[in-house]
Structures are given as structure tokens and as C-alpha cells.
Motif scaffolding. Structure first.
Motif, PDB file in Angstrom:
ATOM      1  N   UNK A 155       0.841  -1.178   0.000  1.00  0.00           N
ATOM      2  CA  UNK A 155       0.000   0.000   0.000  1.00  0.00           C
ATOM      3  C   UNK A 155       0.883   1.236   0.000  1.00  0.00           C
ATOM      4  N   UNK A 156       0.660   2.114  -0.966  1.00  0.00           N
ATOM      5  CA  UNK A 156       1.462   3.328  -1.098  1.00  0.00           C
ATOM      6  C   UNK A 156       0.769   4.458  -0.354  1.00  0.00           C
ATOM      7  N   UNK A 157       1.559   5.184   0.415  1.00  0.00           N
ATOM      8  CA  UNK A 157       1.059   6.207   1.318  1.00  0.00           C
ATOM      9  C   UNK A 157       1.867   7.484   1.095  1.00  0.00           C
ATOM     10  N   UNK A 158       1.245   8.631   1.295  1.00  0.00           N
ATOM     11  CA  UNK A 158       1.978   9.892   1.200  1.00  0.00           C
ATOM     12  C   UNK A 158       2.818  10.065   2.459  1.00  0.00           C
ATOM     13  N   UNK A 159       4.078  10.403   2.282  1.00  0.00           N
ATOM     14  CA  UNK A 159       4.956  10.643   3.432  1.00  0.00           C
ATOM     15  C   UNK A 159       4.581  11.966   4.089  1.00  0.00           C
ATOM     16  N   UNK A 160       4.874  12.049   5.384  1.00  0.00           N
ATOM     17  CA  UNK A 160       4.613  13.275   6.147  1.00  0.00           C
ATOM     18  C   UNK A 160       5.944  13.869   6.607  1.00  0.00           C
ATOM     19  N   UNK A 161       5.889  15.077   7.110  1.00  0.00           N
ATOM     20  CA  UNK A 161       7.096  15.727   7.625  1.00  0.00           C
ATOM     21  C   UNK A 161       7.722  14.891   8.737  1.00  0.00           C
ATOM     22  N   UNK A 162       6.896  14.218   9.525  1.00  0.00           N
ATOM     23  CA  UNK A 162       7.406  13.390  10.623  1.00  0.00           C
ATOM     24  C   UNK A 162       8.199  12.184  10.114  1.00  0.00           C
ATOM     25  N   UNK A 163       7.989  11.812   8.843  1.00  0.00           N
ATOM     26  CA  UNK A 163       8.705  10.678   8.262  1.00  0.00           C
ATOM     27  C   UNK A 163      10.128  11.027   7.829  1.00  0.00           C
TER      28      UNK A 163
END
Length: 149
Positions: A7-15
């Protein structure tokens, strides 16, 4: 390790810190032509890029930590890194297919000395259309310019 439920997910700043770890581990596993000094030179540039490039898309492990990521801009795959412990399980293939099918990617540049990446993109349907003798930073690491056939 094959995973049919990618499952592809958008990365966040926390990542960003974990994305940096994935980048560094991947580079150390695949870019054996880079010296420690060359990698050290890239570190601040990559940290900044990972903090500003958007959107980045990632694959996450069961705990939610990214283990692979991709960034596309203007139809060009700008970055695709998979943690070495997760290579061979379809992560890179899934992210590249997503970049092509969903994000409209048709081009990618790879280091000529990174034969693994050049072979991967050839298997994904990319063909060489050009070559630069130096990388974008002016270092003597030739770049292959590839386009989707």
C-alpha cells in the motif's frame, strides 16, 4: 520478502528522519562507487531535500515506519530508494509502477556506476536516451538519462 498487499502512502514531515535512514542505507548498499567523503557531502543536501520535496510517497512496515520511498517532479522520477533489508520484495517495482501509472513519470536519471538501478529501470521499460559525464553537482559520476519506451 514478497508482499502482495503493498500500500502506497503519502509521506509526512514526521517521516523525514526515517526517509533519510532509508536513503543512507540504500546508498551504502548500492552506490559502492561513492567514497565516505562523497556520501558525507550529500548528507546535508539530502536532509534538506527530504524536508522540502513534496509529495513523497512511501511504503510502510507493520509498525508504520517507511521502508521505501519515491519522489516525482515534472514527469521525472527524482528519487527512489528501498531499504536494503526490503530489496527484492517488489517495493521498488510497486513504487515505479505507481510513479508511471498514477504520477505520469516517463523519465529518470541514474548513476552509470549503479548497474543495479540501470538494470531495474530497463526491466521497468526505460531506455537510455542520453548521458552526462558529470552528476548535477559537477562530480565525475556519469549520469544515464532514461525514458519510458
Amino acid at each position: 520478502m514478497k508482499d502482495d498487499t503493498i500500500q502506497i502512502d503519502k509521506a509526512t514531515a514526521a517521516d523525514a528522519p526515517r526517509l533519510f535512514e532509508v536513503w543512507e542505507a540504500s546508498v551504502r548498499a548500492t552506490h559502492d562507487f561513492l567514497s565516505e567523503e562523497a556520501i558525507a557531502t550529500l548528507v546535508p543536501l539530502v536532509r534538506e531535500l527530504l524536508g522540502t520535496f513534496a509529495p513523497l510517497y512511501c511504503l510502510r512496515d507493520a509498525a508504520g515506519a517507511p521502508y521505501a520511498f519515491i519522489g516525482v517532479a515534472d514527469g521525472n522520477i527524482e528519487m527512489l530508494f528501498v531499504h536494503p533489508e526490503r530489496r527484492g520484495g517488489g517495493a521498488g517495482r510497486a513504487l515505479a509502477a505507481f510513479a508511471i501509472g498514477t504520477l505520469g513519470a516517463t523519465r529518470v536519471d541514474v548513476n552509470e556506476q549503479n548497474g543495479q538501478a540501470a538494470g531495474f529501470y530497463a526491466r521497468m521499460g526505460f531506455r537510455q536516451v542520453g548521458r552526462s559525464a558529470r552528476d548535477p553537482f559537477g562530480h565525475p559520476y556519469p549520469i544515464l538519462h532514461l525514458e519510458l519506451a
